[in-house]
Design an enzyme around this catalytic site. Structure first.
Site, mmCIF file in Angstrom:
data_model
loop_
_atom_site.group_PDB
_atom_site.id
_atom_site.type_symbol
_atom_site.label_atom_id
_atom_site.label_comp_id
_atom_site.label_asym_id
_atom_site.label_seq_id
_atom_site.Cartn_x
_atom_site.Cartn_y
_atom_site.Cartn_z
ATOM 1 N N ARG A 1 -11.426 1.787 3.034
ATOM 2 C CA ARG A 1 -11.216 0.710 2.061
ATOM 3 C C ARG A 1 -12.334 -0.334 2.033
ATOM 4 O O ARG A 1 -12.268 -1.305 1.284
ATOM 5 C CB ARG A 1 -9.869 0.045 2.325
ATOM 6 N N LYS B 1 -2.030 4.678 -4.638
ATOM 7 C CA LYS B 1 -2.751 3.594 -5.309
ATOM 8 C C LYS B 1 -3.914 3.158 -4.445
ATOM 9 O O LYS B 1 -3.851 3.367 -3.230
ATOM 10 C CB LYS B 1 -1.840 2.414 -5.641
ATOM 11 N N LEU C 1 -5.646 10.811 -1.173
ATOM 12 C CA LEU C 1 -7.097 10.862 -0.925
ATOM 13 C C LEU C 1 -7.767 9.531 -1.295
ATOM 14 O O LEU C 1 -7.199 8.740 -2.059
ATOM 15 C CB LEU C 1 -7.717 11.981 -1.770
ATOM 16 N N ALA D 1 0.191 9.378 4.445
ATOM 17 C CA ALA D 1 0.877 10.656 4.191
ATOM 18 C C ALA D 1 1.974 10.906 5.223
ATOM 19 O O ALA D 1 2.947 11.621 4.951
ATOM 20 C CB ALA D 1 -0.124 11.804 4.188
ATOM 21 N N HIS E 1 -9.934 10.865 -6.692
ATOM 22 C CA HIS E 1 -8.704 11.050 -7.467
ATOM 23 C C HIS E 1 -8.934 11.888 -8.736
ATOM 24 O O HIS E 1 -8.151 12.785 -9.032
ATOM 25 C CB HIS E 1 -8.072 9.701 -7.823
#
Lengths: 362, 362
Positions: free
Chosen positions: B175, B103, B80, B19, B85
């Site tokens: 992730r 993404k 986010l 961001a 999402h």
């Protein structure tokens, strides 16, 4: 020792197009010379000698046998169709000739074993004609890959070699004929991809090969385009793509935990006297990912002799040390060739089995 | 029309690292501004505004809801974790906000469908945040690929995107967490590989995806490294490799019958203001294969605005034309995102099914 005054004397079996390039390489190498060319047609052998500026004393022979019977021949270069390799290499070895063999070396590893055993049992040097192995760039790239501070641990490799053939090739070239070069694109260009992957893995054999879906064959069942993934026990993997159907492309990318090697002309450098590769270590993005830092660096390696002449020089050095000093053959070349063939066989078997994994065993 | 005097006013949902980059891009874009930042912690939102030099009037909100309730917000940027999402994009759409979505867009196509339907049914612009799509280099490369005299017919694509994470990432990054970004490396970097392949194929969906053996997962089952082959009915194919375990590498090679496109920084150009690609047409070897002719050519594309600002500019242009002129959303971005997600889903399913082919159906 082979040198200008006492060179390794080559006989060439067959007048394939690639033999023109290798004839020039033999002329350029400081320790080799061509003394004989054999073809099924004496006329063709004579024309080959004239057309390629070979020494006037070069003997033309109207058969391959005559080259093998020629006592002045130390070594043969064999660019014949793959299906003829076993017959003529075994015959050459029986005549005591060292062997430089065009790739793909054999239709299968069992055939290659017969070829290599024939050479080994007579103490003759064997080498396959994979020219890029002999470019000084290759040795320089190896240094980078071996440096843990530059490259870290090998994780992944990708290699592509394609070129786009014309309709005549698709109809008539020996590389699309089941009775001549039955390995098609896998044997012709895939050979280089597999070799580059093995080279990057420092010749550690993968555990298995799994061909990629999307293999294209001609009506006779010859591979025109294919790819495969190779996997190792330690989690690294490799993939390649080879094809007769795409514009000439030649990529090699080797990824380690800390470094990346990339080049776009690994088989034949863009230019003859210098060759480049790109290497990056500890690559990352700048703050806010506005670019890369550090940038990859480009390395330029110059060479006085083209890679094919360096190959001849090395082959002649080894053959000369056997001929003149009673040394033993360098087994390294047997080993590298055999591993390449084993992987190629596994990819082929995987294609035949509907893209199932095939163990690479040797 | 959105412009400097009447910009699209962004609210940012969450203070993710990415961001920061997008905030700068919004500031650089001539038709957008940030007006609100929301975080689960008001303090964090305030610090984000201060640390990133956002306009002093930017409102800090202590919840995502408050951003959606803010009537001055035209559009939200949603960085986010993927698992959030559906909830927050649907809520944003219900509040009439246009959506720029980080993404991977969703955990699966069914989730994406809910997201897209929420935007579509309210006439809101949707776009995923795949920045390289907006670099002028991308449009220039497209011109080359569309030119039959330069490129011919598409035959094969290879794409790689890897970066090497540290032990902290492997333990703690969202992730690698099943409840946050369950798609792991496939979602984070594989997304770009799949998108680049679809882009090169002009968004023609492949028939099937077949994951490559050699996929590496963490103990929670999250993908750390994987690859796949995609196949089309007409015989073309593509492969990709994505990983958290290799040095930053970013290759795209697109092969046609007559041309080859190659670049080594397709996701983020090496430098912010100019980007290069290499293109070759009708490549071949010189006589005796002593080099290439013609040589590939290098093309340099400069840009005043970085690709992420161009993305914001395009998104704001579309959102502005809806807000100010009653236009309809550009459906192209729905379609491209959905195709990317469909292929990603098929690759994931193929991994789960032990590398079996999975049809891509949409």
């Amino acid at each position: 020792m082979a040198d200008k005054a006492n060179p390794i004397r080559f006989g060439i079996l067959g007048c394939a197009t690639i033999a023109r390039k290798v004839s020039r390489a033999i002329a350029l190498a400081p320790n080799a010379t061509v003394v004989a060319v054999g073809s099924r047609s004496l006329d063709k052998a004579q024309r080959f000698i004239a057309d390629n500026g070979l020494p006037p004393a070069t003997r033309a022979h109207g058969s391959y046998e005559a080259v093998l019977d020629d006592p002045a021949v130390d070594a043969v270069y064999v660019p014949l169709p793959t299906s003829l390799h076993v017959r003529w290499v075994v015959a050459a070895a029986e005549h005591g000739k060292h062997v430089l063999l065009e790739k793909p070396t054999a239709l299968c590893a069992a055939d290659l074993d017969r070829i290599q055993e024939a050479c080994r049992s007579r103490g003759l040097q064997f080498m396959d004609s994979t020219m890029w192995m002999h470019h000084p760039r290759t040795a320089q790239m190896r240094k980078f890959l071996l440096d843990p501070n530059r490259f870290g641990q090998l994780k992944a490799i990708h290699s592509s070699f394609t070129f786009c053939v014309d309709p005549d090739f698709l109809q008539n070239d020996i590389r699309v004929k089941p009775d001549l070069d039955a390995l098609g694109a896998l044997g012709d260009v895939g050979w280089y991809c597999i070799r580059s992957i093995l080279w990057a893995a420092d010749y550690e054999l993968p555990k298995a090969a799994i061909a990629h879906h999307g293999c294209v064959k001609n009506q006779a069942g010859i591979i025109l385009s294919c790819g495969a993934t190779l996997v190792w026990d330690d989690g690294k993997d490799a993939s390649f793509h080879c094809s007769f159907l795409s514009n000439l492309t030649n990529e090699l990318c080797v990824m380690g935990t800390r470094g990346t090697l990339h080049l776009s002309d690994f088989v034949i450098p863009l230019e003859e006297t210098l060759a480049k590769f790109r290497f990056a270590t500890d690559s990352g993005f700048k703050e806010l990912q506005t670019g890369w830092h550090p940038l990859p660096s480009e390395h330029v390696i110059s060479t006085d002799l083209p890679q094919e002449a360096l190959m001849i020089q090395e082959f002649a050095r080894l053959a000369g040390s056997i001929r003149d000093s009673g040394c033993k053959p360098d087994e390294k070349w047997h080993t590298i060739t055999r591993k390449t063939q084993l992987v190629l066989d596994a990819v082929k078997e995987s294609i035949e089995k509907g893209f199932e994994p095939v163990n690479v065993t040797g």
